[in-house]
Design a protein around this motif. Structure first.
Motif, short mmCIF file in Angstrom:
data_model
loop_
_atom_site.label_atom_id
_atom_site.label_comp_id
_atom_site.label_asym_id
_atom_site.label_seq_id
_atom_site.Cartn_x
_atom_site.Cartn_y
_atom_site.Cartn_z
N ASN A 28 -14.92 2.88 -0.98
CA ASN A 28 -14.65 4.12 -0.25
C ASN A 28 -14.19 5.24 -1.18
O ASN A 28 -14.14 6.40 -0.78
CB ASN A 28 -13.63 3.90 0.88
N PHE A 29 -13.83 4.91 -2.42
CA PHE A 29 -13.47 5.94 -3.40
C PHE A 29 -14.54 6.05 -4.48
O PHE A 29 -14.26 6.44 -5.61
CB PHE A 29 -12.13 5.60 -4.06
N ASP B 124 -6.43 -2.57 -10.80
CA ASP B 124 -5.89 -1.71 -9.74
C ASP B 124 -4.80 -0.82 -10.34
O ASP B 124 -4.00 -1.26 -11.18
CB ASP B 124 -5.30 -2.53 -8.59
N THR B 125 -4.78 0.43 -9.87
CA THR B 125 -3.81 1.41 -10.39
C THR B 125 -2.41 1.19 -9.81
O THR B 125 -1.44 1.72 -10.35
CB THR B 125 -4.25 2.84 -10.01
N THR B 126 -2.31 0.43 -8.73
CA THR B 126 -1.01 0.26 -8.06
C THR B 126 -0.12 -0.69 -8.87
O THR B 126 -0.45 -1.87 -9.02
CB THR B 126 -1.22 -0.33 -6.65
N LYS C 43 0.74 -4.07 -7.46
CA LYS C 43 -0.28 -5.12 -7.37
C LYS C 43 -0.54 -5.75 -8.74
O LYS C 43 -0.97 -6.90 -8.82
CB LYS C 43 -1.59 -4.55 -6.80
N LYS D 277 -14.28 9.11 -12.73
CA LYS D 277 -13.23 8.65 -13.65
C LYS D 277 -13.78 7.71 -14.71
O LYS D 277 -13.29 7.68 -15.84
CB LYS D 277 -12.17 7.91 -12.81
N TYR E 227 -13.16 -3.71 -9.18
CA TYR E 227 -12.44 -2.45 -9.34
C TYR E 227 -11.73 -2.11 -8.05
O TYR E 227 -12.36 -1.76 -7.05
CB TYR E 227 -13.46 -1.35 -9.70
N HIS F 149 0.82 -1.23 0.00
CA HIS F 149 0.00 0.00 0.00
C HIS F 149 0.84 1.27 0.00
O HIS F 149 1.72 1.46 0.84
CB HIS F 149 -0.91 -0.01 1.23
N HIS G 86 -11.58 6.70 3.84
CA HIS G 86 -11.73 5.25 4.07
C HIS G 86 -13.16 4.85 4.44
O HIS G 86 -13.40 4.02 5.32
CB HIS G 86 -10.74 4.76 5.13
N LYS H 11 -9.95 -4.51 1.83
CA LYS H 11 -11.34 -4.74 2.23
C LYS H 11 -11.98 -5.82 1.37
O LYS H 11 -12.68 -6.70 1.85
CB LYS H 11 -12.13 -3.43 2.11
P1 TMP Z 1 -7.41 1.51 0.05
O1 TMP Z 1 -8.91 1.53 0.14
O2 TMP Z 1 -6.80 0.54 0.99
O3 TMP Z 1 -6.81 2.88 0.14
O4 TMP Z 1 -6.99 0.95 -1.37
C1 TMP Z 1 -7.51 1.45 -2.55
C2 TMP Z 1 -7.03 0.58 -3.69
O5 TMP Z 1 -7.86 0.84 -4.82
C3 TMP Z 1 -5.60 0.84 -4.10
O6 TMP Z 1 -4.96 -0.39 -4.36
C4 TMP Z 1 -5.73 1.63 -5.39
C5 TMP Z 1 -7.05 1.17 -5.94
N1 TMP Z 1 -7.74 2.18 -6.74
C6 TMP Z 1 -7.89 1.96 -8.10
O7 TMP Z 1 -7.46 0.94 -8.63
N2 TMP Z 1 -8.53 2.91 -8.85
C7 TMP Z 1 -9.01 4.06 -8.29
O8 TMP Z 1 -9.57 4.89 -9.00
C8 TMP Z 1 -8.86 4.28 -6.88
C9 TMP Z 1 -9.39 5.51 -6.24
C10 TMP Z 1 -8.22 3.29 -6.15
#
Ligand code: TMP
Length: 396
Positions: free
Chosen positions: A365-366, A328-330, A333, A373, A303, A63, A233, A308
């Motif tokens: 949560n996002f 995932d954008t990371t 991962k 987006k 997505y 993370h 969160h 979680k």
């Molecule tokens: P988190 O809830 O633990 O902060 O992790 C959010 C994860 O979701 C993180 O791996 C990045 C991913 N993510 C996307 O892939 N696309 C997005 O638009 C957003 C906001 C998060």
């Protein structure tokens, strides 16, 4: 006395994304039983048998808090506010991750503590970083009678540490006379209201209420004197804590929050028993949605490879049976597989293509950021599925 109220079954570490599905890798995957308990004396809600932190916060920690626009903006804002209000000479952060919060202060004032070596290595070139777990020994190494912290900040970290007594004792030692500890953690009231049982995973050893936290910090001669709701969160709280003898008066805002938590019966075991029933119904409903969509040959993806969603997928046994892949954008991962259910993770650029009919909001949560987006996906008839506050297909 601790009483168990929720069983989320056999779970992997939510952060342990697998590099491959080889036999060797799969045979080493670590599982534990995730159940959640309520302490009838101090009202603390906790994972019944926490995992040893040494297995969780390693040099492979995935993370990166900086990757989210929402979090970057929120941390910059609170850093500015705290700086203006408390004029700190020394600011320490416990669990500094990639420096997203603490980089907002002048280098000379910064002390960062981050046990994940890969993250500590990222920030040690920029400012003083201790690559250690927070405990009394480290507090004594960093601070002395003549050198204390004016602000200690910790976001989504204190609730990850099993030994709260030592954690708060070490903080009490490190704070200056009128120093302030500011912590942010997911809100128990939001979890109960939103049925967001996925806030429980190995790292979230505790989900705090203001009621429980005020009881716990008292044992370390600290005092919760203010608190505010924040949106991050999926519903969090920011808590302000000082030494018992510090100059701060308890605020009216805190009074209201405590009163409301009592009104919502967060100090009553029955509340948690009822929550547990709602969680089981949520699971049934979500599986039903997936089954119906699959029977219609719809393509479903997920997505956000969030921690979680690891709880949701492993609790509901949702894997490649329903979901083709997770986006995932990371970068860290991508190319890996989700813990426990082993669903492949790819980039959103590759994954959000025209063949996708439904996307489960792992990163619910996002939601706002994501719906904005993914306008194109929605425009061409793509739909999101969520389980918060109840399992459903979002209408737009
Ligand atoms: P988190 O809830 O633990 O902060 O992790 C959010 C994860 O979701 C993180 O791996 C990045 C991913 N993510 C996307 O892939 N696309 C997005 O638009 C957003 C906001 C998060």
């Amino acid at each position: 006395m601790r009483k168990k109220f929720l069983n989320l079954g056999r779970q992997p570490l939510a952060n342990s994304f697998l590099p491959s599905k080889s036999k060797k890798i799969l045979s080493k995957e670590f599982f534990y039983n995730l159940s959640v308990s309520f302490n009838t004396t101090n009202y603390l809600v906790s994972v019944t048998n926490p995992v040893n932190p040494k297995f969780q916060y390693t040099d492979k920690y995935a993370h990166r808090a900086s990757e989210s626009f929402t979090m970057r903006t929120a941390f910059a804002k609170i850093a500015k506010r705290l700086n203006k209000k408390y004029l700190p000479k020394i600011v320490m952060e416990i669990g500094s991750n990639d420096g997203v919060f603490i980089k907002n202060f002048p280098k000379r004032k910064i002390i960062a503590v981050e046990p994940c070596k890969n993250l500590a290595n990222l920030t040690k070139k920029k400012f003083k970083t201790f690559p250690n777990f927070w405990n009394k020994k480290l507090a004594k190494k960093i601070f002395s009678e003549s050198r204390k912290a004016d602000i200690i900040f910790s976001a989504n970290t204190i609730s990850h540490i099993p030994n709260l007594k030592e954690t708060f004792d070490a903080i009490e030692y490190s704070l200056s006379k009128n120093g302030v500890l500011v912590i942010e953690d997911p809100s128990l009231l939001s979890v109960i209201k939103n049925n967001s049982y996925d806030q429980f995973y190995d790292e979230h050893v505790y989900i705090f209420s203001a009621l429980a936290l005020s009881n716990v910090v008292k044992k370390s001669n600290l005092r919760l004197f203010n608190s505010e709701k924040i949106a991050t969160h999926g519903g969090s709280m920011r808590y302000y804590i000082c030494k018992d003898s510090a100059r701060f008066k308890n605020t009216q805002k805190l009074d209201l929050i405590l009163k409301n938590e009592k009104k919502m019966k967060l100090n009553n075991f029955l509340t948690y028993k009822k929550f547990s029933k709602r969680v089981i119904n949520s699971k049934k409903k979500l599986i039903k949605i997936f089954k119906i969509l699959k029977s219609k040959n719809k393509k479903i993806i997920s997505y956000g490879a969030t921690y979680k969603s690891s709880t949701v997928f492993n609790f509901c046994k949702i894997g490649n049976n329903f979901i083709d892949y997770v986006t995932d954008t990371t970068l860290n991962k991508q190319g890996k597989f989700t813990p426990g259910q082993h669903i492949p993770i790819i980039s959103p650029e590759e994954g959000m293509n025209k063949s996708v009919d439904f996307a489960f909001l792992g990163a619910w949560n996002f939601k706002k950021e994501i719906l904005k987006k993914e306008k194109e996906f929605i425009k061409r008839g793509g739909k999101f599925i969520t389980h918060v506050p109840s399992a459903k297909i979002l209408s737009k």
